[in-house]
Design an enzyme around this catalytic site. Structure first.
Site, short mmCIF file in Angstrom:
data_model
loop_
_atom_site.label_atom_id
_atom_site.label_comp_id
_atom_site.label_asym_id
_atom_site.label_seq_id
_atom_site.Cartn_x
_atom_site.Cartn_y
_atom_site.Cartn_z
N HIS A 239 39.13 35.92 56.39
CA HIS A 239 38.71 36.04 55.00
C HIS A 239 39.61 35.33 54.01
O HIS A 239 39.15 34.89 52.97
CB HIS A 239 38.56 37.52 54.64
N GLU A 484 24.75 39.26 62.65
CA GLU A 484 26.10 38.75 62.94
C GLU A 484 26.70 39.42 64.18
O GLU A 484 27.84 39.19 64.54
CB GLU A 484 27.02 38.92 61.73
N ASP A 508 30.96 36.02 61.98
CA ASP A 508 31.11 37.13 62.92
C ASP A 508 30.28 36.91 64.17
O ASP A 508 30.68 37.30 65.27
CB ASP A 508 30.72 38.45 62.26
N CYS A 555 24.34 32.47 55.88
CA CYS A 555 25.36 32.59 54.84
C CYS A 555 26.79 32.56 55.40
O CYS A 555 27.74 32.76 54.68
CB CYS A 555 25.15 33.85 54.01
C1 PEP Z 1 29.71 36.17 58.44
O1 PEP Z 1 30.20 36.97 59.23
O2 PEP Z 1 29.29 35.04 58.76
C2 PEP Z 1 29.58 36.51 57.01
C3 PEP Z 1 28.92 35.76 56.17
O3 PEP Z 1 30.22 37.61 56.58
P1 PEP Z 1 31.81 37.75 56.40
O4 PEP Z 1 32.41 36.37 56.52
O5 PEP Z 1 32.02 38.35 55.05
O6 PEP Z 1 32.18 38.65 57.50
MG MG Z 2 30.46 39.03 58.66
#
Ligand code: PEP
Ligand code: MG
Length: 623
Positions: A239, A484, A508, A555
């Site tokens: 993140h 995910e 994920d 996304c």
């Molecule tokens: C992902 O896992 O691709 C996602 C968009 O969510 P995050 O990166 O917030 O886990």
């Molecule tokens: Mg995610």
């Protein structure tokens, strides 16, 4: 001692009042400036380090070496019945410190020669201190006998030990006093559950150099003041990396040999595109980088011209491009980049850098602000996704210790277990719905049961709101599932029957499919979203959504990389959500390609078993 300091302040720190961080001003990752000198960095000429290029761009500025030093500690009393809890809090902080040092120690092993040896030695010494009975037993005794908070017990005990060492004649033993202070500062910092420092007082254009920068730290970084950062720990898909990209902060993570190698104020170049950190650059190199910066600015001006043009392929297929938002202030960036909506609003920011939980009204105001900024464009609000690498301090007690946090009580699992968390968010979204079109997205869904339960909660919350006299949208906002988890992708048909839309989280999905921690730099080289298993799961989910006629978007970070654009379009995805900074380049790619050719290429890719061949098929696709 006041009543508040006696019983209040559950973190036991006065953290809300105490200025955090930089009072010694010279420590670096893995050691202080003095250590750095002691380790023989007298030659202050140019030094080049390499790491993971996680956020593109170039930053040039003075180093702010994030301090591991003194935090202001407030002493207060604990009552008889609080004493054991205070000892347990101390033990947890020590365990956390061991874990942190263990990670840095493992990283140091990848270094070569004397640097590895020196550093390994120092870190081993710190680890040993964390096991020393004189420190652990001493602190526990102080907490029990004097009934004081853990932070002040650590501070006092460390001062005693350091004093004893500093009195010794042997220079080797004398030097251990400083090491004990560093270990003590680490424990106190862990006890305070606080970022090392706010970044408010930094010289403008500073480059933050740190052992680790958490997502919560990144949320505090103001790009007007901070030009970029480099760390020892951290992976490309964690993140922190995602937030750096969305804030447009050039960043290089996982730079093993950065440990203790930079002094405050040294000039630094962070090359986030190539994964280089250059300390004390030569004039020649500086001028080459300044030219590159100017070139990048020219390119950004060119890309900005695409803002109002549609994302349409040469053969007239219209694609929707939306923005991912981590922090409310990014709303304006999204509009400026030409985003047609927010495809992913990560609500974790509401829970970061605080001790309490955000209430319904606060969340309503935050979502409302984003809806207003987006001026009628749709906003997809994802419910809280913490756990695993995404920890929020305010949820500490809810999360607890998990043997394997990535597989533990997190995301929708936590929200369904702790219904007040979910209900508060749902109520805030429903109330905000009068300010613009919203959708609700659930993270880490793995079963139809979770979708059904969440929908039941949505109806209950809507009923309660109506009973309170609040206007409730009719129909209720669409409720979607993140795809995910591999199991969700494989049962996408069943999930599609109970979901109003899908959003594929490739970050994920890749992590769980390949069993590679997205935030772990030591396995970063194995994290490959082009693995045929990941691509098949994506294809599976897309086809299930198309059959069920529900909208589907991507996304995850792949959506923002123009390299993958033809693949997604070819697989039938016509909605991509990404950081605003990535949007113009993806739009440019879409406008250059033909859907028919992309579909053929996607079919050819899906026939492949080899990631190298898949990458080659993507890279030589001209459109
Ligand atoms: C992902 O896992 O691709 C996602 C968009 O969510 P995050 O990166 O917030 O886990
Ligand atoms: Mg995610």
């Amino acid at each position: 001692m006041s009543e508040r300091s006696r019983h209040g302040d559950p973190r036991g720190t006065g953290a809300a009042h105490a200025p955090q961080g930089v009072s010694r001003g010279s420590s670096g990752p893995g050691g202080s400036a003095r250590d750095a000198n002691a380790r023989g960095i007298q030659d202050r000429g140019e030094r080049v380090f390499t790491g993971l290029p996680v956020s593109p761009g170039v930053a040039i500025g003075p180093a702010h070496v994030r301090d591991t030093g003194d935090l202001k500690v407030v002493e207060y009393c604990v009552t008889d019945d609080q004493v054991e809890a205070e000892v347990a809090r101390f033990d947890t902080a020590v365990r956390k410190a061991r874990k942190q040092l263990g990670k840095v120690r493992a990283k140091a092993e990848s270094l070569h020669g004397s640097a590895a040896e020196e550093l390994g030695y120092l870190l081993d010494a710190h680890l040993q201190m964390l096991r020393s009975q004189s420190l652990i037993g001493g602190v526990e005794r102080r907490i029990r006998d004097r009934q004081v908070n853990a932070e002040s017990a650590v501070t006092a005990e460390i001062a005693r030990i350091a004093h004893d060492f500093s009195e010794m004649d042997d220079p080797y033993l004398k030097a251990r006093a400083e090491e004990f202070r560093e270990v003590g500062a680490r424990i106190v910092r862990n006890l305070m559950d606080a970022p090392f420092t706010t970044f408010d007082a930094l010289e403008s254009n500073s480059i933050v150099i740190a052992e680790e920068v958490t997502p919560a730290d990144t949320a505090l970084m103001d790009p007007q003041r901070i030009a970029g950062f480099a760390t020892v720990l951290g992976g490309a898909e964690g993140h922190t990396a995602i937030m750096a990209r969305s804030l447009g902060l050039p960043a290089v993570l996982g730079v093993a040999d950065l440990l203790g190698q930079v002094l405050p104020g040294e000039q630094i170049i962070v090359d986030g595109s190539r994964g280089r950190v250059i300390v004390n650059p030569t004039e020649a190199r500086l001028s080459r980088y300044r030219e590159r910066l100017a070139e990048m600015k020219r390119e950004a001006r060119q890309l900005a011209k695409l803002r109002d043009l549609p994302a349409v392929t040469r053969d007239h297929h219209r694609i929707t491009l939306q923005a991912n938002i981590e922090l409310p202030r990014e709303g304006e960036q999204a509009v400026a980049a030409g985003a047609e909506g927010v495809g992913l609003l990560r609500t974790e920011f509401l829970y970061m850098n605080r001790d309490d939980l955000p209430g319904e009204d606060e969340q309503y105001q935050a979502i409302r602000q984003i809806l207003e900024t987006m001026q009628g464009r749709p906003v997809t609000v994802r419910t809280l996704d913490v756990g695993g690498e995404k920890l929020a301090w305010s949820l500490g007690d809810h999360l607890g210790d998990s043997v394997n946090p990535a597989l533990g009580l997190r995301a929708i699992r936590l929200s369904l277990k702790q219904r007040d968390l979910l209900d508060t968010q749902l109520a805030a979204v429903l109330r905000a719905a009068r300010h613009g079109p919203v959708r609700i997205l659930l993270p880490m869904v793995s079963s139809t049961y979770e979708m059904r339960e969440a929908r039941r909660a949505l109806h209950e919350v809507a009923r309660d709101l109506a009973a309170r006299g609040e206007p409730v949208p009719d129909p209720l906002p669409p409720l979607g599932a993140m795809i995910e988890v591999p199991g969700a992708a494989l049962s996408a048909d069943a999930l599609a029957a109970v979901s109003d839309f899908f959003a594929i989280g490739t970050n994920d999905l890749t992590m769980y499919t390949l069993a590679i921690d997205r935030g772990e730099e030591r396995v970063a080289h194995l994290y490959n979203p082009l693995h045929p298993a990941v691509l098949r799961l994506i294809q599976f989910a897309v086809e299930a959504a198309l059959r069920a006629r529900i909208p589907i978007s991507v996304c995850g970070e792949m959506a923002g990389d123009p390299r993958y654009t033809p693949l997604f379009l070819g697989l039938g995805v016509s909605d991509l959500s990404m950081s605003s900074a990535a949007l113009p380049r993806v739009k440019q790619r879409i406008r250059q390609l033909e859907m028919r050719a992309a579909s053929h290429r996607a079919m050819a890719i899906m026939d492949q078993h080899d990631t190298g061949r898949i990458a080659a098929l993507l890279d030589d696709f001209a459109g």
